[in-house]
Design a protein around this motif. Structure first.
Motif, PDB file in Angstrom:
ATOM      1  N   ALA A 247     -13.452   0.800  10.252  1.00 49.35           N
ATOM      2  CA  ALA A 247     -14.674   0.541   9.481  1.00 49.35           C
ATOM      3  C   ALA A 247     -14.717   1.421   8.233  1.00 49.35           C
ATOM      4  O   ALA A 247     -15.127   0.976   7.156  1.00 49.35           O
ATOM      5  CB  ALA A 247     -15.904   0.797  10.350  1.00 49.35           C
ATOM      6  N   GLU A 248     -14.260   2.659   8.387  1.00 45.96           N
ATOM      7  CA  GLU A 248     -14.230   3.581   7.253  1.00 45.96           C
ATOM      8  C   GLU A 248     -13.245   3.086   6.196  1.00 45.96           C
ATOM      9  O   GLU A 248     -13.528   3.131   4.991  1.00 45.96           O
ATOM     10  CB  GLU A 248     -13.827   4.977   7.734  1.00 45.96           C
ATOM     11  N   TYR A 249     -12.093   2.601   6.654  1.00 49.83           N
ATOM     12  CA  TYR A 249     -11.063   2.094   5.732  1.00 49.83           C
ATOM     13  C   TYR A 249     -11.583   0.883   4.953  1.00 49.83           C
ATOM     14  O   TYR A 249     -11.391   0.773   3.732  1.00 49.83           O
ATOM     15  CB  TYR A 249      -9.817   1.719   6.519  1.00 49.83           C
ATOM     16  N   GLU A 250     -12.279  -0.039   5.650  1.00 51.45           N
ATOM     17  CA  GLU A 250     -12.830  -1.211   4.997  1.00 51.45           C
ATOM     18  C   GLU A 250     -13.897  -0.816   3.981  1.00 51.45           C
ATOM     19  O   GLU A 250     -14.015  -1.420   2.913  1.00 51.45           O
ATOM     20  CB  GLU A 250     -13.429  -2.154   6.042  1.00 51.45           C
ATOM     21  N   SER A 251     -14.660   0.213   4.311  1.00 46.23           N
ATOM     22  CA  SER A 251     -15.688   0.686   3.397  1.00 46.23           C
ATOM     23  C   SER A 251     -15.073   1.247   2.121  1.00 46.23           C
ATOM     24  O   SER A 251     -15.575   1.024   1.017  1.00 46.23           O
ATOM     25  CB  SER A 251     -16.537   1.755   4.088  1.00 46.23           C
ATOM     26  N   ILE A 252     -13.965   1.974   2.278  1.00 47.08           N
ATOM     27  CA  ILE A 252     -13.261   2.544   1.128  1.00 47.08           C
ATOM     28  C   ILE A 252     -12.727   1.438   0.226  1.00 47.08           C
ATOM     29  O   ILE A 252     -12.862   1.483  -1.005  1.00 47.08           O
ATOM     30  CB  ILE A 252     -12.108   3.467   1.587  1.00 47.08           C
TER      31      ILE A 252
END
Length: 257
Positions: A247-252
């Motif tokens: 989820a963090e990667y997609e947010s980035i």
């Protein structure tokens, strides 16, 4: 115990610091929040706030705490506060210690929050077994092995509690996990999940890893307490950590786009 300034009661604190205290309170609330009425929760939260100067210890008068609730627009009665205290004592959340003035007369109480106890609803995963080397045909080696075995018999064959956890595991994470799994090997296995999954994330600071580990563990505990059946506790924890990182990667990627 003689009445006095709050600093006098530092030795009663059950917690390493305020963050450790807050972590324990969060876990207590998962279990106990439904057992208090709305007014009792207001009283309890006020007591928690007044237990910040010395983590988990409060020596304020009940009337002072009740008045503070009124000033914040949360009107409760003294009887409500006392009812909350009776429940908190019954559940093992708070220990009440009487204090006395110099003339021997009773003064106001000291309230000491207790650490969260290991929940009986969560099973500690089975520990790994250690393979014992086969005996060799060499007589001297066999003799030495027998001597070692005799010495080992003097050592208690028990799992080591959380205080024996490797110093590679951050103290904040260890203190949280041992509330549920007070076993050094288990705590280290949970941290190994974080170490492996963030190994190549060079931008991750030690604090980032600790935050990820704690947030993921709390989510796992919440899910278990809400009825989630888990066969492999470490595999489940791995999945939670992975989903957070994904989820963090997609947010980035979304921010960069």
């Amino acid at each position: 115990m003689k009445a006095g300034n709050i600093e006098q009661f530092k030795h009663l604190s059950q917690f390493r610091d305020l963050k450790d205290f807050n972590n324990n309170i969060e876990q207590w609330m998962i279990d106990l929040k439904p057992k208090f009425t709305k007014s009792e929760l207001i009283a309890l939260k006020r007591l928690i706030r007044y237990s910040a100067k010395v983590a988990g210890v409060c020596n304020a008068k009940i009337q002072t705490l009740v008045s503070a609730c009124h000033e914040a627009g949360q009107e409760i009665s003294r009887s409500t506060f006392e009812r909350m205290l009776r429940k908190a004592k019954q559940f093992g959340l708070v220990k009440v210690i009487n204090t006395f003035k110099g003339n021997g007369k009773q003064s106001h109480n000291v309230y000491v929050f207790q650490r969260y106890l290991i929940s009986s609803t969560i099973e500690v995963p089975a520990q790994e077994t250690i393979d014992v080397p086969k005996e060799t045909s060499n007589l001297s080696k066999t003799s030495n092995q027998n001597n070692i075995n005799k010495r080992n018999e003097n050592v208690q064959k028990e799992n080591l509690d959380g205080s024996y956890t490797s110093n590679r595991v951050p103290v904040e994470f260890r203190d949280l996990v041992k509330c549920f799994f007070d076993d050094a090997k288990t705590i280290e296995e949970f941290w190994k999940v974080i170490h492996i999954q963030t190994y190549y994330l060079s931008y991750y600071s030690p604090d980032d890893r600790i935050s990820l580990a704690i947030d993921s563990f709390k989510q796992m505990v919440r899910n278990i307490k809400r009825g989630r059946k888990i066969r492999n506790i470490f595999g489940y924890y791995w999945g939670i950590v992975k989903n957070k990182l994904d989820a963090e990667y997609e947010s980035i990627l979304f921010e960069v786009a």
